[in-house]
Write a protein that holds these residues in place. Structure first.
Motif, PDB file in Angstrom:
ATOM      1  N   GLU A 199       7.570  -6.405   5.892  1.00 31.86           N
ATOM      2  CA  GLU A 199       8.195  -5.633   4.821  1.00 31.86           C
ATOM      3  C   GLU A 199       9.571  -6.186   4.482  1.00 31.86           C
ATOM      4  OE1 GLU A 199       8.217  -1.688   6.309  1.00 31.86           O
ATOM      5  OE2 GLU A 199       6.071  -1.327   5.968  1.00 31.86           O
ATOM      6  N   THR A 200      10.288  -6.613   5.519  1.00 31.10           N
ATOM      7  CA  THR A 200      11.601  -7.199   5.276  1.00 31.10           C
ATOM      8  C   THR A 200      11.490  -8.486   4.467  1.00 31.10           C
ATOM      9  OG1 THR A 200      12.406  -6.268   7.374  1.00 31.10           O
ATOM     10  CG2 THR A 200      13.694  -8.049   6.396  1.00 31.10           C
ATOM     11  N   ASP A 201      10.472  -9.320   4.782  1.00 28.57           N
ATOM     12  CA  ASP A 201      10.263 -10.560   4.024  1.00 28.57           C
ATOM     13  C   ASP A 201       9.930 -10.254   2.566  1.00 28.57           C
ATOM     14  OD1 ASP A 201      10.738 -12.063   6.269  1.00 28.57           O
ATOM     15  OD2 ASP A 201       8.625 -12.261   6.817  1.00 28.57           O
ATOM     16  N   VAL A 202       9.148  -9.199   2.340  1.00 27.71           N
ATOM     17  CA  VAL A 202       8.820  -8.814   0.958  1.00 27.71           C
ATOM     18  C   VAL A 202      10.091  -8.411   0.211  1.00 27.71           C
ATOM     19  CG1 VAL A 202       7.609  -7.130  -0.469  1.00 27.71           C
ATOM     20  CG2 VAL A 202       6.453  -8.147   1.508  1.00 27.71           C
ATOM     21  N   PHE A 203      10.916  -7.582   0.860  1.00 25.18           N
ATOM     22  CA  PHE A 203      12.176  -7.176   0.228  1.00 25.18           C
ATOM     23  C   PHE A 203      13.060  -8.385  -0.055  1.00 25.18           C
ATOM     24  CE2 PHE A 203      11.697  -2.917   2.596  1.00 25.18           C
ATOM     25  CZ  PHE A 203      10.936  -2.414   1.551  1.00 25.18           C
ATOM     26  N   LYS A 204      13.078  -9.319   0.920  1.00 17.03           N
ATOM     27  CA  LYS A 204      13.898 -10.510   0.748  1.00 17.03           C
ATOM     28  C   LYS A 204      13.408 -11.340  -0.424  1.00 17.03           C
ATOM     29  CE  LYS A 204      15.541 -14.570   3.287  1.00 17.03           C
ATOM     30  NZ  LYS A 204      15.474 -15.294   4.575  1.00 17.03           N
ATOM     31  N   SER A 205      12.082 -11.486  -0.546  1.00 23.25           N
ATOM     32  CA  SER A 205      11.515 -12.258  -1.654  1.00 23.25           C
ATOM     33  C   SER A 205      11.852 -11.613  -2.994  1.00 23.25           C
ATOM     34  CB  SER A 205       9.997 -12.373  -1.482  1.00 23.25           C
ATOM     35  OG  SER A 205       9.667 -13.038  -0.269  1.00 23.25           O
ATOM     36  N   GLU A 206      11.759 -10.285  -3.043  1.00 24.51           N
ATOM     37  CA  GLU A 206      12.090  -9.587  -4.289  1.00 24.51           C
ATOM     38  C   GLU A 206      13.557  -9.799  -4.660  1.00 24.51           C
ATOM     39  OE1 GLU A 206      11.006  -5.554  -3.741  1.00 24.51           O
ATOM     40  OE2 GLU A 206       8.844  -5.916  -3.872  1.00 24.51           O
TER      41      GLU A 206
END
Length: 334
Positions: A199-206
């Motif tokens: 989830e953190t990687d998704v937030f980072k990508s966004e």
């Protein structure tokens, strides 16, 4: 006068007629009690009782052997317990009337029986998994057991299950079960950590995507502003050049083709390391190179030869406009 030591209660006792005043309990200090009277004292501080065989622990209070009983399913159980109790000051006189000074033996016997009976009501697994709850329930039972003839003579302040020893085979199975349970918990926490990292990687990508979009918009706006500024500057430059060329044409009385030739010669000065060669007859060759002092000699003659209509007097201002007199041009006669 009689004295009660600190941390003790006292009951006045007449050793002549063997009378004890159980209705009045005295605290620490000196008291006027009359002749042939003394105090029978009882502890006011918290008392500790231990049921343990652990010799490495320093004794604290009264120590007795560990308790032995069986669990609800019949397994052998060795239990080490420590508890604390305190006498109720208001009930010390009545306690003396019932037990004299042998109350400790009565308390000990009652507490031991209560703990043994309570432990027999639990399964072995409960003593492992629910030790805190078992200890709390045993404390409540001990506290209730200190009530005699509907009078609570003492309060149980605390109870600690120091050790619960079961058969080795059962201990081994319980330990194995606990290890597996811990492994399951560890895997669950690992999965949770993995999910959180994803989830953190998704937030980072966004966020990175948003940053990229913002930077792209900023670059586009920057390019637009710069190009507009350059276009505006170029437009103004062309406008100024047009006004200058119009003035040059008027001053030198140039035709359209002559004006184009004049612009060509003027543009040569803008080139680095430029050279101009003209004159093809014998003794008329002239070479102009951009790199020395400006050419001023014979300027009027060359202008007249090239354009034929302007006088040397009318060429001073336009020539200055295009820098024909600045340092940079060197004439060589060939």
């Amino acid at each position: 006068l009689g004295a009660v030591p600190p941390l003790y209660y006292g009951i006045r006792y007449n050793y002549f007629n063997k009378f004890a005043d159980i209705d009045n309990v005295y605290g620490a200090g000196r008291h006027f009690i009359g002749p042939m009277n003394t105090f029978v004292i009882f502890p006011a501080s918290v008392q500790n009782i231990e049921f343990t065989n652990e010799m490495r622990l320093e004794p604290s209070g009264q120590r007795y052997a560990a308790l032995h009983t069986r669990t609800k399913e019949g397994l052998a159980l060795h239990m080490q317990v420590s508890l604390q109790y305190a006498l109720r000051a208001s009930e010390v006189g009545k306690m003396y009337a019932e037990f004299n000074q042998n109350y400790e033996e009565v308390f000990l016997s009652t507490i031991r029986d209560t703990l043994i009976k309570a432990a027999a009501e639990y399964k072995a697994s409960q003593l492992w998994k629910e030790r805190k709850e078992v200890g709390r329930e045993m404390k409540e039972l001990v506290n209730a057991s200190l009530t005699f003839f509907n009078i609570s003579f003492a309060d149980c302040w605390g109870l600690q299950l120091m050790s619960v020893e079961l058969p080795r085979s059962f201990d081994a199975s319980i330990v194995d079960t606990q290890v597996k349970s811990q492994n399951i918990s560890t895997m669950e926490f690992s999965q949770k950590a993995t999910r959180i990292r994803a989830e953190t990687d998704v937030f980072k990508s966004e966020y990175n995507r948003n940053v990229t979009v913002i930077l792209a918009k900023a670059d586009a706006n920057y390019s637009l502003v710069v190009k507009k500024a350059k276009a505006n500057a170029r437009s103004k430059t062309l406008a100024v050049e047009a006004r200058v060329m119009k003035k040059v044409a008027q001053r030198l009385r140039l035709s359209g083709s002559d004006l184009v030739a004049f612009q060509q010669y003027a543009a040569i000065q803008m080139l680095e390391n430029a050279s101009v060669f003209f004159g093809f007859d014998q003794g008329t060759q002239v070479l102009l190179r951009n790199g020395g002092r400006g050419l001023t000699a014979n300027r009027d003659r060359r202008l007249e030869e090239d354009f034929g209509h302007a006088s040397a007097a009318n060429t001073a201002e336009p020539a200055a406009m295009y820098g024909s007199t600045h340092e940079g041009w060197v004439r060589e006669e060939l």
